[in-house]
Design an enzyme around this catalytic site. Sequence first.
Site, PDB file in Angstrom:
ATOM      1  N   GLU A 106       0.885  -0.874  -0.003  1.00 50.64           N
ATOM      2  CA  GLU A 106       0.132   0.118  -0.186  1.00 50.64           C
ATOM      3  C   GLU A 106       0.765   1.105  -0.213  1.00 50.64           C
ATOM      4  O   GLU A 106       0.471   2.581  -0.893  1.00 50.64           O
ATOM      5  CB  GLU A 106      -0.113  -0.249   0.750  1.00 50.64           C
TER       6      GLU A 106
ATOM      7  N   GLN B 121       0.925   4.894   6.026  1.00 51.47           N
ATOM      8  CA  GLN B 121       2.209   4.641   5.069  1.00 51.47           C
ATOM      9  C   GLN B 121       3.097   5.926   5.210  1.00 51.47           C
ATOM     10  O   GLN B 121       2.904   7.358   4.742  1.00 51.47           O
ATOM     11  CB  GLN B 121       1.978   4.460   3.925  1.00 51.47           C
TER      12      GLN B 121
ATOM     13  N   GLY C  29      -8.154   5.216   7.260  1.00 54.50           N
ATOM     14  CA  GLY C  29      -8.464   5.018   8.653  1.00 54.50           C
ATOM     15  C   GLY C  29      -8.133   4.320   9.744  1.00 54.50           C
ATOM     16  O   GLY C  29      -8.266   4.412  10.892  1.00 54.50           O
ATOM     17  N   ALA C  30      -7.823   3.049   8.914  1.00 52.84           N
ATOM     18  CA  ALA C  30      -6.481   2.618   9.799  1.00 52.84           C
ATOM     19  C   ALA C  30      -5.386   2.111  10.141  1.00 52.84           C
ATOM     20  O   ALA C  30      -4.699   1.683  11.097  1.00 52.84           O
ATOM     21  CB  ALA C  30      -7.473   0.807   9.281  1.00 52.84           C
TER      22      ALA C  30
END
Length: 491
Positions: A168, A201, A197-198
């Site tokens: 990601e 990076q 939201g979680a």
Amino acid sequence: MKEKNPWHTPVTIIITVIGVIAIVALVTVAVLQNRPLPQKYKYGIVLDAGSSHTALYIYEWPAEKDNNTGRVEQTYSCKVKGPGISSYASAPLKAGESLSVCMQEAKQRVPGRRHSQTPLYLGATAGMRLLNSENSSASDKVFQAVEEALQKFPFSFQGARILSGQEEGAFGWITVNYLDDRLKQGLETKGALDLGGASTQISFVSDNYDGSESPDNAVTFRLYGNDYNLYTHSFLCYGKDQALRMTLAQQTQSGPGTINDPCFHPGYTESRNYSVLYDSPCVSDRKPQGPPANFTHIGTGDFQQCQEVVKRIFNSTHCKYSQCSFNGVFQPLLQGPFGAFSAYYFVMNFLNLTDTSIPLEAVREKLGHYCATPWNQLKQQHPKVKLKYLSEYCFSGTYILTLLTEVYNFTSENYPNIKFIREIKGSDAGWTLGYMLNLTNMIPAEAPDSPPLPHAGYVSIVTVIAILLLVLFILSLRPLWPLCSKRPQIV
């Protein structure tokens, strides 16, 4: 007896007919050979299944590729109604059904002749990572329902899977640099800061990092003929929504009936359920023993105190490497400009703080003033914003500033190197474009449409016709040859 006209002889007529045919043939060959060639395009569809929502993106690129990397552009995006697919753990069929509206849009947008050749991917991020770690069986059922729903469409479905945090971050870095044309031109790259939201990076190229220290954070890409050695790390549970849960968990460790929270506005009061708050793998192991069913959440609106609360969710006490960000994770020295997107942009844009030329001290003052704004006054100023989102901007802004300056170590000197971005050149900033760009390396390029004749053949035909026309022209002057031969010679 009337003299016969030499121009009306059969030979002259034949020469004329052949000449006309040759001229028509020459013009026809030239037009066909030099007509504009239609551009072939390929398409790809990527579904970004995030923790809070799912979005569909359609990408288009010429079938001929530059240095083995297709030039991908976003042509359409569709936000799926409802929450992220991880929220459908108890009703997995609804996860697949939720995608149908956007998929029907994609069916209309991609040319029908290209449907069967258009790859379709679904990538799930931190929301599904958390669900998979908590309940792998529920995660599998959600994916099964999603795959069954997507296979009903005429595209070339390539599967649904969970992206690793490293992927990601790396694909987000590709997106930022691709949109800025830095990869194609071989320019200095930008770092990428992604906040969901979680998870969150951070990815960048550092001259001080060759991958030998903490190799798990190293990714190598080859794009446009250039190699890139990238540092990237994803912090699960440190997206803004899960970070808020962690700060609330810190403040409710003793199971109180009321907490005074400096990260919410003065006058804010809300009853929260303990079970709902701790219903996440990020905080479930911290739930106090025997708490009441609910607690009253009261805002006090103090930015500095809020920052102290936020700092407590980062562990900076141990580091086995030469340097770390937090939680013992290696991070090399920051280098170059950075693009910050996703929740970074949306939060800072709402707070009117996307201009990083504003001194850091001024940013802190503005946040302090905003957090101290009474809740009732804020609701009057923003009547169209959902109250849940409106109530959390003080925390989110404080969290972002703390993460950037206290954890990633941006200072007043290099903070202006950050650019908060939503999209560049019509494409949304995020990991999906980088994912699609990387995948085009695996898709064979079609041969471009070519002229009907090879260049040598075209030149040969034009030359032969030209010579033929010249010979015919000379032969057409045959009636004049006797006249030229009878001219008196001057002595």
